[in-house]
Write a protein that holds these residues in place. Structure first.
Motif, mmCIF file in Angstrom:
data_model
loop_
_atom_site.group_PDB
_atom_site.id
_atom_site.type_symbol
_atom_site.label_atom_id
_atom_site.label_comp_id
_atom_site.label_asym_id
_atom_site.label_seq_id
_atom_site.Cartn_x
_atom_site.Cartn_y
_atom_site.Cartn_z
ATOM 1 N N VAL A 55 0.794 -1.193 -0.109
ATOM 2 C CA VAL A 55 0.010 0.133 0.033
ATOM 3 C C VAL A 55 0.879 1.286 -0.036
ATOM 4 N N LYS A 56 1.889 1.125 0.952
ATOM 5 C CA LYS A 56 2.823 2.441 0.797
ATOM 6 C C LYS A 56 3.668 2.500 -0.452
ATOM 7 N N PHE A 57 3.825 1.527 -0.858
ATOM 8 C CA PHE A 57 4.477 1.529 -2.367
ATOM 9 C C PHE A 57 3.511 2.078 -3.448
ATOM 10 N N CYS A 58 2.216 1.962 -3.432
ATOM 11 C CA CYS A 58 1.357 2.579 -4.468
ATOM 12 C C CYS A 58 1.277 4.064 -3.937
ATOM 13 N N LYS A 59 0.975 4.218 -2.732
ATOM 14 C CA LYS A 59 0.865 5.622 -2.422
ATOM 15 C C LYS A 59 1.996 6.612 -2.677
ATOM 16 N N ARG A 60 3.338 5.974 -2.595
ATOM 17 C CA ARG A 60 4.477 6.811 -2.672
ATOM 18 C C ARG A 60 4.366 6.935 -4.455
ATOM 19 N N LEU A 61 3.878 6.158 -4.904
ATOM 20 C CA LEU A 61 4.009 6.383 -6.465
ATOM 21 C C LEU A 61 2.958 7.404 -7.139
ATOM 22 N N GLY A 62 2.034 7.951 -6.065
ATOM 23 C CA GLY A 62 1.221 8.809 -6.127
ATOM 24 C C GLY A 62 -0.495 8.351 -6.483
ATOM 25 N N TYR A 63 -0.597 7.100 -6.533
ATOM 26 C CA TYR A 63 -1.936 6.265 -6.434
ATOM 27 C C TYR A 63 -2.801 6.221 -5.128
ATOM 28 N N LYS A 64 -4.127 6.502 -5.260
ATOM 29 C CA LYS A 64 -4.642 6.370 -3.849
ATOM 30 C C LYS A 64 -4.568 5.109 -3.221
#
Length: 283
Positions: A55-64
């Motif tokens: 989840v952190k990986f996804c958010k670090r890329l800018g995704y919700k």
């Protein structure tokens, strides 16, 4: 968040990710078709990380979150399939080397065409047209790209200079004035000499532009305008093979876009310089 290509976005930020997040990224890059169908727990297990890290990986890329990331990844996997090509190996035949080199360069151009922002390109053009002095900084293979840029922009009458020596870069950068332009060229975006020169140019009030492969690099963070390339260098990275082709093409796009803003004026310069060269040729 919408990305021109999710896989390219992952590659562009890969060096800036934490080690655990890099394992998630590498698992997706190596198996994009399978990743589309994985649950968050399956992806975490394959990458040997926790669900929270995914989840952190996804958010670090800018995704919700993971679901938005998977939807956009699925669109890329379906509409932009990844070509099959490999790294150059010592045992490869000449024919195989030729095929891999050309495929790598073709892929770098296609990926860069998707990654290079039109709005950033437009900003860069306007800055160059308004500048009283334009610098291009590069070291090594990127220095060759800087010299190519000088040749192009100077030939249409713009005040362009390239500097490939670190001392020349910093001593000229500090003499820039507000409204001038400094362009730093670096595949990694972490070449100290280029970042230092750009930092000094920025302190002098110049508009700073970079051509780099990584959006989270130090150079990209320093610059006002970021022109992203998307090439993959492997075993023979020191040769800067596909990255050089991508950088040269970014310069070409910047140059032609500039010419089109005042076509008659710049075409007259090109014609005049071509006649000067032709006069030197033997009959």
């Amino acid at each position: 968040m919408g990305q021109a290509n999710t896989l390219l976005h992952i590659r562009g930020v890969l060096p800036s990710l934490r080690p655990a997040e890099q394992r998630v990224a590498n698992e997706i890059l190596e198996n994009p078709q399978q990743a589309v169908h994985m649950t968050i727990s399956e992806l975490g297990r394959r990458a040997q990380v926790s669900d929270a890290t995914v989840v952190k990986f996804c958010k670090r890329l800018g995704y919700k979150g993971f679901q938005e990331f998977k939807i956009l990844l699925a669109q890329d996997v379906v509409t932009k399939p990844q070509p099959v090509y490999g790294e150059i190996e010592p045992a490869d035949s000449l024919g195989t080397v030729k095929d891999k080199i050309f495929q790598s360069n073709i892929q770098a151009l296609q990926d860069t065409a998707l990654t290079l922002s039109e709005s950033a390109l437009e900003e860069a053009v306007h800055a160059i047209l308004s500048a009283r002095e334009i610098h291009f900084y590069g070291i090594g293979a990127s220095g060759l790209v800087a010299q190519d840029a000088e040749q192009k922009f100077a030939r249409i009458g713009l005040p362009a200079r390239s500097f490939v020596d670190a001392h020349m870069q910093i001593t000229r950068a500090v003499l820039l004035n507000p409204g001038d332009v400094a362009v730093g060229i670096s595949y990694s975006g972490d070449t100290y000499e280029i970042s230092h020169a750009i930092e000094l140019a920025k302190e002098a009030g110049a508009v700073t532009i970079c051509i780099t492969n990584f959006s989270k690099s130090r150079l990209a963070q320093l610059c006002d305008i970021v022109l992203l390339t998307a090439s993959r260098e492997h075993v023979f990275r020191s040769g800067a093979i596909s990255s050089r082709i991508a950088q040269l093409s970014a310069i070409d796009a910047l140059f032609i876009s500039t010419v089109l803003q005042d076509f008659d004026r710049f075409q007259a310069c090109i014609t005049k310089t071509r006649k000067a060269i032709e006069a030197r040729r033997e009959a």
